[in-house]
Design an enzyme around this catalytic site. Structure first.
Site, PDB file in Angstrom:
ATOM      1  CG  HIS A   1     -47.567  19.016 -18.147  1.00 56.15           C
ATOM      2  ND1 HIS A   1     -48.782  18.781 -18.738  1.00 56.15           N
ATOM      3  CD2 HIS A   1     -46.731  18.041 -18.574  1.00 56.15           C
ATOM      4  CE1 HIS A   1     -48.697  17.693 -19.481  1.00 56.15           C
ATOM      5  NE2 HIS A   1     -47.466  17.221 -19.407  1.00 56.15           N
TER       6      HIS A   1
ATOM      7  CE  LYS B   1     -18.093  35.371  -2.713  1.00 57.97           C
ATOM      8  NZ  LYS B   1     -16.930  34.505  -2.961  1.00 57.97           N
TER       9      LYS B   1
ATOM     10  CD  GLU C   1     -20.529  33.356  -9.952  1.00 57.31           C
ATOM     11  OE1 GLU C   1     -21.532  33.389  -9.213  1.00 57.31           O
ATOM     12  OE2 GLU C   1     -19.484  32.766  -9.652  1.00 57.31           O
TER      13      GLU C   1
END
Ligand code: PA5
Length: 431
Positions: free
Chosen positions: A310, A424, A281
């Protein structure tokens, strides 16, 4: 306090990983820019434009948090409601430090109704302190979650008792949460205007839940100050944080733009997610400080040693050479477990004889970084002697400073998030 964190950069350099690594002349060529970047960070701090370095000395904050911890001591559990910079640090630090006095439960970072139902089904709300955290006080995810939780609590405990159980951490003046807190008489904690969410780990935002759960808030701040002061004292090219930022920046220029953080410690699993948000961000930006459209930013990846050996390591070792990997090594774990003698009966397991799980995790990290380097994959390791409040404070400020340095080197504003704000706004519009 002296710093204890070390950064091993050898495998980031060209003598280990060839042309994909930084050459001595690359680093020399960056010296003046590092000095300028450091100066810019210091100036932003001294001018009060950014408060995340000076908050480490804030004695009034420590007292305020301690007083509120005492005042609200009656509850067994604290439900922390927040998202992004408002909850990732508390999640990471509580996982790392395992404070045991109270239980911390987290909600509000998703609007998935099944998740909230699961959380609430395991909580006795009447015995739970609610800490709702939102700097703006208007972020839809934590606010929606909070309104649901508050409604249930009020129905069970009554409005007046519910108000006693709620602490709102938010801006001192503006936002819906501030308005609600004043109207209902909640206790509040401030989020300073000059500290963005993702830089607020060591403020009321991150520290109150941790202190409530019993973590050593002073230790965290002392560790943070030790890192900051070391950064402020020395020449940037000699400072591990500045060197880390310089090497990430050079790798970015060499088109190694996927930045993996791989702590070798289960307790640091969530820390990698805190880092991921901070790096993404802060550094992912459309325009530079002059307003030119640049679309910059490395892509951070949260991984976990040894588990991801793995899962991801095959890609890191043999896939496209477009990544740099930073491991975090913890020198000594709190516990250990010796492999039982019985292993010597089986010849193929004899190499485990006399070893412990700590031996194993250290050997696995060493093997990973060596394999990466042999395949010319740049990688570095941040060493912590152990996991304590002090070392976690150091680690937080190490990455905050590195992020700020990267922001200056990329010449972007690391402290805003216009892309997130747009999302937003649009969500509200669609609702
Ligand atoms: O780092 C940031 O600024 C963001 O991630 C915010 O913390 C996040 O969007 C939540 O915002 P707020 O604290 O205003 O609810």
């Amino acid at each position: 306090m002296k710093t204890t964190l070390r950064y091993d950069s050898a495998n980031m350099l060209s003598h280990r990983v060839g042309r994909f690594g930084a050459a001595p002349e690359d680093l020399r060529g960056l010296r003046n820019r590092l000095a300028r970047a450091k100066r810019a960070i210091v100036e932003r701090s001294e001018a009060g434009e950014q408060g995340w370095l000076s908050c480490l000395d804030d004695a009034a904050m420590v007292k305020r948090i301690r007083d509120l911890v005492k005042k609200k001591a009656a509850y067994r559990t604290c439900l922390v409601i927040g998202i992004g910079g408002s909850d990732l640090a508390a999640r990471a630090l509580s996982k790392a430090l395992k404070p045991g006095e109270k239980k911390l439960v987290f909600a509000g970072a998703n609007t998935d109704p099944d998740e909230l139902a699961g959380i609430l089904s395991e909580l006795d709300l009447r015995k739970t302190l609610i800490n709702v955290i939102s700097k703006s006080g208007d972020t839809v995810e934590p606010m929606a979650t909070f309104l649901i939780v508050r409604d249930r609590l009020e129905r069970r405990a009554g409005k007046r008792q519910a108000a006693n159980q709620i602490i709102a951490t938010t801006d001192r003046e503006s936002g819906s949460l501030r308005e609600l807190a004043e109207r209902e008489g909640y206790d509040t904690l401030p989020v300073p205007k000059n500290i963005g969410g993702r830089f607020s780990a060591l403020t009321d935002v991150g520290l109150f839940p941790l202190a409530y759960a019993g973590a050593d808030m002073r230790g965290l701040l002392a560790g943070g100050r030790a890192q900051r002061d070391a950064f402020l004292r020395g020449k940037p090219e000699k400072n591990p944080t500045a060197l880390y930022a310089a090497l990430q920046y050079l790798a970015y220029l060499k088109r190694r733009r996927i930045h993996v953080l791989m702590p070798y410690a289960e307790r640091l699993r969530e820390f990698a997610f805190w880092y991921r948000q901070l790096w993404a961000e802060s550094l992912g930006k459309k325009t530079d400080r002059r307003g030119n459209v640049v679309h910059v930013g490395p892509t951070p990846v949260a991984a976990l040693g040894v588990t991801d050996q793995h899962s991801q390591l095959q890609l890191y070792v043999e896939g496209p050479n477009d990544k740099i990997i930073t491991c975090i090594e913890v020198g000594t774990f709190d516990d250990d477990a010796a492999l039982p003698d019985s292993v010597s009966d089986i010849p193929s397991l004899a190499y485990l004889k006399g070893k412990t799980l700590q031996d194993l995790i250290h050997a696995e990290r060493k093997a990973t970084v060596t394999a990466l380097a042999r395949n010319k994959r740049p990688n570095g390791t941040v060493h912590l002697p152990n996991i304590t409040a002090e070392t976690m404070g150091e680690l937080i400020v190490f990455f905050e400073l590195a992020t700020a340095m990267m922001g200056e080197l990329l010449n972007i504003n690391a402290y805003h998030q216009p892309g997130v704000e747009e999302g937003k706004r649009l969500t509200k519009q669609y609702l």
